[in-house]
Design a protein around this motif. Structure first.
Motif, PDB file in Angstrom:
ATOM      1  N   THR A   1       0.863  -1.189   0.000  1.00 47.78           N
ATOM      2  CA  THR A   1       0.000   0.000   0.000  1.00 47.78           C
ATOM      3  C   THR A   1       0.894   1.232   0.000  1.00 47.78           C
ATOM      4  OG1 THR A   1      -0.120   0.222   2.412  1.00 47.78           O
ATOM      5  CG2 THR A   1      -1.739  -1.234   1.375  1.00 47.78           C
ATOM      6  N   ARG A   2       0.260   2.386  -0.113  1.00 47.14           N
ATOM      7  CA  ARG A   2       1.056   3.626  -0.127  1.00 47.14           C
ATOM      8  C   ARG A   2       0.219   4.779   0.415  1.00 47.14           C
ATOM      9  NH1 ARG A   2      -2.266   6.934  -3.242  1.00 47.14           N
ATOM     10  NH2 ARG A   2      -2.470   6.274  -5.394  1.00 47.14           N
ATOM     11  N   PHE A   3       0.953   5.827   0.807  1.00 47.13           N
ATOM     12  CA  PHE A   3       0.345   7.106   1.151  1.00 47.13           C
ATOM     13  C   PHE A   3       1.045   8.111   0.255  1.00 47.13           C
ATOM     14  CE2 PHE A   3       0.351  10.861   4.240  1.00 47.13           C
ATOM     15  CZ  PHE A   3      -0.955  11.205   3.970  1.00 47.13           C
ATOM     16  N   ALA A   4       0.256   8.958  -0.420  1.00 50.03           N
ATOM     17  CA  ALA A   4       0.846   9.818  -1.454  1.00 50.03           C
ATOM     18  C   ALA A   4       0.419  11.278  -1.289  1.00 50.03           C
ATOM     19  CB  ALA A   4       0.444   9.297  -2.836  1.00 50.03           C
ATOM     20  N   PRO A   5       0.851  11.926  -0.228  1.00 50.57           N
ATOM     21  CA  PRO A   5       0.408  13.307   0.000  1.00 50.57           C
ATOM     22  C   PRO A   5       1.121  14.326  -0.892  1.00 50.57           C
ATOM     23  CG  PRO A   5       1.986  12.676   1.687  1.00 50.57           C
ATOM     24  CD  PRO A   5       1.779  11.460   0.822  1.00 50.57           C
ATOM     25  N   SER A   6       0.456  15.441  -1.123  1.00 55.21           N
ATOM     26  CA  SER A   6       1.079  16.569  -1.833  1.00 55.21           C
ATOM     27  C   SER A   6       1.546  17.557  -0.769  1.00 55.21           C
ATOM     28  CB  SER A   6       0.049  17.248  -2.742  1.00 55.21           C
ATOM     29  OG  SER A   6      -0.523  16.298  -3.602  1.00 55.21           O
ATOM     30  N   PRO A   7       2.807  17.982  -0.820  1.00 53.56           N
ATOM     31  CA  PRO A   7       3.317  18.883   0.222  1.00 53.56           C
ATOM     32  C   PRO A   7       2.927  20.336  -0.025  1.00 53.56           C
ATOM     33  CG  PRO A   7       5.074  18.327  -1.291  1.00 53.56           C
ATOM     34  CD  PRO A   7       3.850  17.619  -1.800  1.00 53.56           C
TER      35      PRO A   7
ATOM     36  N   ILE B   1       5.885  11.355  -2.241  1.00 55.88           N
ATOM     37  CA  ILE B   1       5.612  12.790  -2.128  1.00 55.88           C
ATOM     38  C   ILE B   1       5.179  13.279  -3.512  1.00 55.88           C
ATOM     39  CG2 ILE B   1       6.616  15.064  -1.587  1.00 55.88           C
ATOM     40  CD1 ILE B   1       6.383  13.276   0.895  1.00 55.88           C
ATOM     41  N   GLU B   2       3.926  13.726  -3.626  1.00 55.74           N
ATOM     42  CA  GLU B   2       3.375  14.146  -4.921  1.00 55.74           C
ATOM     43  C   GLU B   2       3.589  15.642  -5.103  1.00 55.74           C
ATOM     44  OE1 GLU B   2      -0.436  12.219  -5.770  1.00 55.74           O
ATOM     45  OE2 GLU B   2       0.835  10.492  -6.209  1.00 55.74           O
ATOM     46  N   ASP B   3       4.801  15.970  -5.548  1.00 59.31           N
ATOM     47  CA  ASP B   3       5.210  17.376  -5.615  1.00 59.31           C
ATOM     48  C   ASP B   3       5.424  17.861  -7.045  1.00 59.31           C
ATOM     49  OD1 ASP B   3       7.394  15.804  -6.099  1.00 59.31           O
ATOM     50  OD2 ASP B   3       8.765  16.875  -4.789  1.00 59.31           O
TER      51      ASP B   3
ATOM     52  N   SER C   1       0.836  15.425 -15.231  1.00 59.52           N
ATOM     53  CA  SER C   1      -0.434  15.679 -14.548  1.00 59.52           C
ATOM     54  C   SER C   1      -0.554  14.678 -13.410  1.00 59.52           C
ATOM     55  CB  SER C   1      -1.605  15.454 -15.513  1.00 59.52           C
ATOM     56  OG  SER C   1      -1.597  14.095 -15.916  1.00 59.52           O
ATOM     57  N   TYR C   2      -1.474  14.927 -12.527  1.00 59.48           N
ATOM     58  CA  TYR C   2      -1.745  13.976 -11.446  1.00 59.48           C
ATOM     59  C   TYR C   2      -2.036  12.584 -12.025  1.00 59.48           C
ATOM     60  CZ  TYR C   2      -4.731  11.346  -8.291  1.00 59.48           C
ATOM     61  OH  TYR C   2      -5.298  10.323  -7.581  1.00 59.48           O
ATOM     62  N   HIS C   3      -2.950  12.524 -13.030  1.00 67.13           N
ATOM     63  CA  HIS C   3      -3.383  11.216 -13.548  1.00 67.13           C
ATOM     64  C   HIS C   3      -2.210  10.396 -14.093  1.00 67.13           C
ATOM     65  CE1 HIS C   3      -7.424  12.556 -12.982  1.00 67.13           C
ATOM     66  NE2 HIS C   3      -7.377  13.457 -13.936  1.00 67.13           N
TER      67      HIS C   3
ATOM     68  N   SER D   1       1.100  10.791 -13.591  1.00 65.54           N
ATOM     69  CA  SER D   1       2.135  10.490 -12.594  1.00 65.54           C
ATOM     70  C   SER D   1       1.687   9.422 -11.605  1.00 65.54           C
ATOM     71  CB  SER D   1       2.530  11.767 -11.855  1.00 65.54           C
ATOM     72  OG  SER D   1       3.079  12.679 -12.767  1.00 65.54           O
ATOM     73  N   VAL D   2       0.444   9.526 -11.162  1.00 65.67           N
ATOM     74  CA  VAL D   2      -0.035   8.575 -10.152  1.00 65.67           C
ATOM     75  C   VAL D   2      -0.033   7.145 -10.706  1.00 65.67           C
ATOM     76  CG1 VAL D   2      -2.564   8.523 -10.488  1.00 65.67           C
ATOM     77  CG2 VAL D   2      -1.653   8.567  -8.195  1.00 65.67           C
ATOM     78  N   VAL D   3      -0.403   7.018 -11.978  1.00 67.85           N
ATOM     79  CA  VAL D   3      -0.456   5.689 -12.596  1.00 67.85           C
ATOM     80  C   VAL D   3       0.960   5.118 -12.765  1.00 67.85           C
ATOM     81  CG1 VAL D   3      -0.950   4.535 -14.800  1.00 67.85           C
ATOM     82  CG2 VAL D   3      -2.691   5.958 -13.717  1.00 67.85           C
TER      83      VAL D   3
ATOM     84  N   THR E   1      -5.104   2.828  -1.455  1.00 61.72           N
ATOM     85  CA  THR E   1      -6.044   3.271  -0.418  1.00 61.72           C
ATOM     86  C   THR E   1      -6.052   4.789  -0.429  1.00 61.72           C
ATOM     87  OG1 THR E   1      -5.316   1.384   0.853  1.00 61.72           O
ATOM     88  CG2 THR E   1      -6.510   3.053   2.062  1.00 61.72           C
ATOM     89  N   ARG E   2      -7.206   5.382  -0.693  1.00 62.19           N
ATOM     90  CA  ARG E   2      -7.279   6.853  -0.760  1.00 62.19           C
ATOM     91  C   ARG E   2      -8.730   7.295  -0.600  1.00 62.19           C
ATOM     92  NH1 ARG E   2      -5.745   7.171  -7.201  1.00 62.19           N
ATOM     93  NH2 ARG E   2      -7.706   6.335  -7.984  1.00 62.19           N
ATOM     94  N   GLY E   3      -8.928   8.624  -0.484  1.00 65.20           N
ATOM     95  CA  GLY E   3     -10.258   9.158  -0.214  1.00 65.20           C
ATOM     96  C   GLY E   3     -11.256   8.920  -1.341  1.00 65.20           C
TER      97      GLY E   3
ATOM     98  N   ASP F   1     -13.124  10.864  -2.697  1.00 66.28           N
ATOM     99  CA  ASP F   1     -13.167  11.960  -3.670  1.00 66.28           C
ATOM    100  C   ASP F   1     -12.379  11.618  -4.932  1.00 66.28           C
ATOM    101  OD1 ASP F   1     -10.939  12.005  -1.959  1.00 66.28           O
ATOM    102  OD2 ASP F   1     -10.495  14.097  -2.424  1.00 66.28           O
ATOM    103  N   LEU F   2     -11.523  10.585  -4.871  1.00 67.25           N
ATOM    104  CA  LEU F   2     -10.733  10.209  -6.054  1.00 67.25           C
ATOM    105  C   LEU F   2     -11.330   9.011  -6.799  1.00 67.25           C
ATOM    106  CD1 LEU F   2      -7.186  10.930  -4.623  1.00 67.25           C
ATOM    107  CD2 LEU F   2      -8.364  12.158  -6.462  1.00 67.25           C
ATOM    108  N   PHE F   3     -12.490   8.540  -6.320  1.00 69.32           N
ATOM    109  CA  PHE F   3     -13.126   7.378  -6.958  1.00 69.32           C
ATOM    110  C   PHE F   3     -13.394   7.644  -8.455  1.00 69.32           C
ATOM    111  CE2 PHE F   3     -16.874   5.038  -8.350  1.00 69.32           C
ATOM    112  CZ  PHE F   3     -16.529   3.740  -8.013  1.00 69.32           C
TER     113      PHE F   3
HETATM  114  N1  GLU Z   1      -1.664  13.444  -3.851  1.00 69.64           N
HETATM  115  C1  GLU Z   1      -3.068  13.256  -3.662  1.00 69.64           C
HETATM  116  C2  GLU Z   1      -3.558  14.098  -2.486  1.00 69.64           C
HETATM  117  O1  GLU Z   1      -2.754  14.545  -1.684  1.00 69.64           O
HETATM  118  C3  GLU Z   1      -3.435  11.801  -3.405  1.00 69.64           C
HETATM  119  C4  GLU Z   1      -3.358  11.001  -4.635  1.00 69.64           C
HETATM  120  C5  GLU Z   1      -3.746   9.532  -4.523  1.00 69.64           C
HETATM  121  O2  GLU Z   1      -3.783   8.982  -3.400  1.00 69.64           O
HETATM  122  O3  GLU Z   1      -3.965   8.932  -5.567  1.00 69.64           O
HETATM  123  O4  GLU Z   1      -4.743  14.304  -2.380  1.00 69.64           O
END
Ligand code: GLU
Length: 287
Positions: A3-9, A39-41, A199-201, A203-205, A217-219, A221-223
């Protein structure tokens, strides 16, 4: 399980982030798997070193330990650009010079009715889709994904992913994605922003694939963005992870927490004398 956690700073982590990070961490630990940090920067106009440092501090305080090196998206731009060049060569992306204003105006032309909204806002009316395309990937140029062409390239009308959490409308289990639905309700999304080169899309992939994430695993809102990610995974020939979208943590008024809700920043709770256990209780991960 990985799993991962991918926050934007781009601001302080708040209770919603704590929930997301702890959930992904605990799932991995319970299965004897790995929990990774990214880190999604890519948005260098908003990312700050100060917030990145605060992320490490907050996670350590919460008792969330990650495995392996931290991946920083700002260090992977060459990879993103390489994939964009391939997509351009396959005719799956096209340059777009429309401003937000142009899009809003074209999408709300009188005969069109009210503009339709997709996961990224107003659905692109396709203004630049038919213009001639330079085969060289240009810097400082936005590119959009040709949704219809992507499905045609795959020779498919339908794709699927597995949801073990829940989307905002209760979607769970196998979720099907169709070409017709995506054309109608997503449209040609931006895969490279002019100011970011990605873009987010995109890079995330690529990052979930590079980090071999098995469970995202994420919120919730990203469904709605997940269908874009699954389509990209097929086009790029990388595996589709299992998705687990979770509830969003809300404030006492029922409003979703945002980065600007500094009052609920993890660091504020810590300064006010709360313990990591109190945070787990506050987000419903402990009784
Ligand atoms: N970087 C995104 C955020 O901080 C999360 C992206 C993801 O989990 O796919 O909301």
């Amino acid at each position: 399980m990985i799993t991962r956690f991918a926050p934007s700073p781009t601001g302080p982590l708040h209770l919603g982030h704590a929930y997301s990070a702890i959930l992904a961490h605990d799932l991995a630990r319970a299965s004897g798997g790995q929990f990774l940090l990214r880190i999604e920067d890519i948005d260098q106009t908003r990312a700050r070193g100060q917030w990145e440092d605060q992320i490490y501090e907050d996670l350590e305080w919460l008792g969330v330990r990650w495995d392996g090196p931290v991946v920083r998206q700002s260090e992977r731009v060459t990879t993103y650009r390489g994939v964009l060049s391939q997509l351009l060569a396959k005719g799956l992306i096209y340059p777009c010079d429309c401003s937000r204003k142009d899009i809003a105006a074209a999408a709300s032309a009188p005969q069109e009715g009210a503009p339709l909204l997709g996961p990224d806002g107003v659905i692109y009316p396709g203004t630049c889709a038919t213009k001639p395309v330079d085969p060289e990937l240009e810097p400082n140029q936005a590119y959009r994904l040709r949704i219809a062409a992507a499905f045609e390239y795959l020779g498919k009308e339908k794709l699927e992913f597995v949801e073990t959490g829940q989307g905002p409308n209760g979607h769970t289990g196998p979720v099907s994605i169709t070409k017709a639905d995506m054309i109608r309700s997503v449209g040609d999304v931006v895969l490279a922003r002019r100011d970011m080169g990605t873009s987010y899309h995109l890079s995330v992939v690529l990052d979930d694939a590079a980090q071999e994430i098995t469970h995202v695993t994420r919120g919730a809102d990203l469904f709605d963005a997940t269908q874009i990610h699954v389509l990209l995974q097929h086009v790029m020939g990388v595996p589709t992870p299992i998705y687990h979208h979770h509830k969003l943590i809300r404030d006492e008024q029922g409003k979703r927490l945002a980065k600007r809700d500094d009052a609920r920043a993890i660091s504020k709770f810590r300064d006010d004398g709360y313990s990591p256990k109190d945070i787990r209780k506050r987000v419903g991960l402990m009784s």
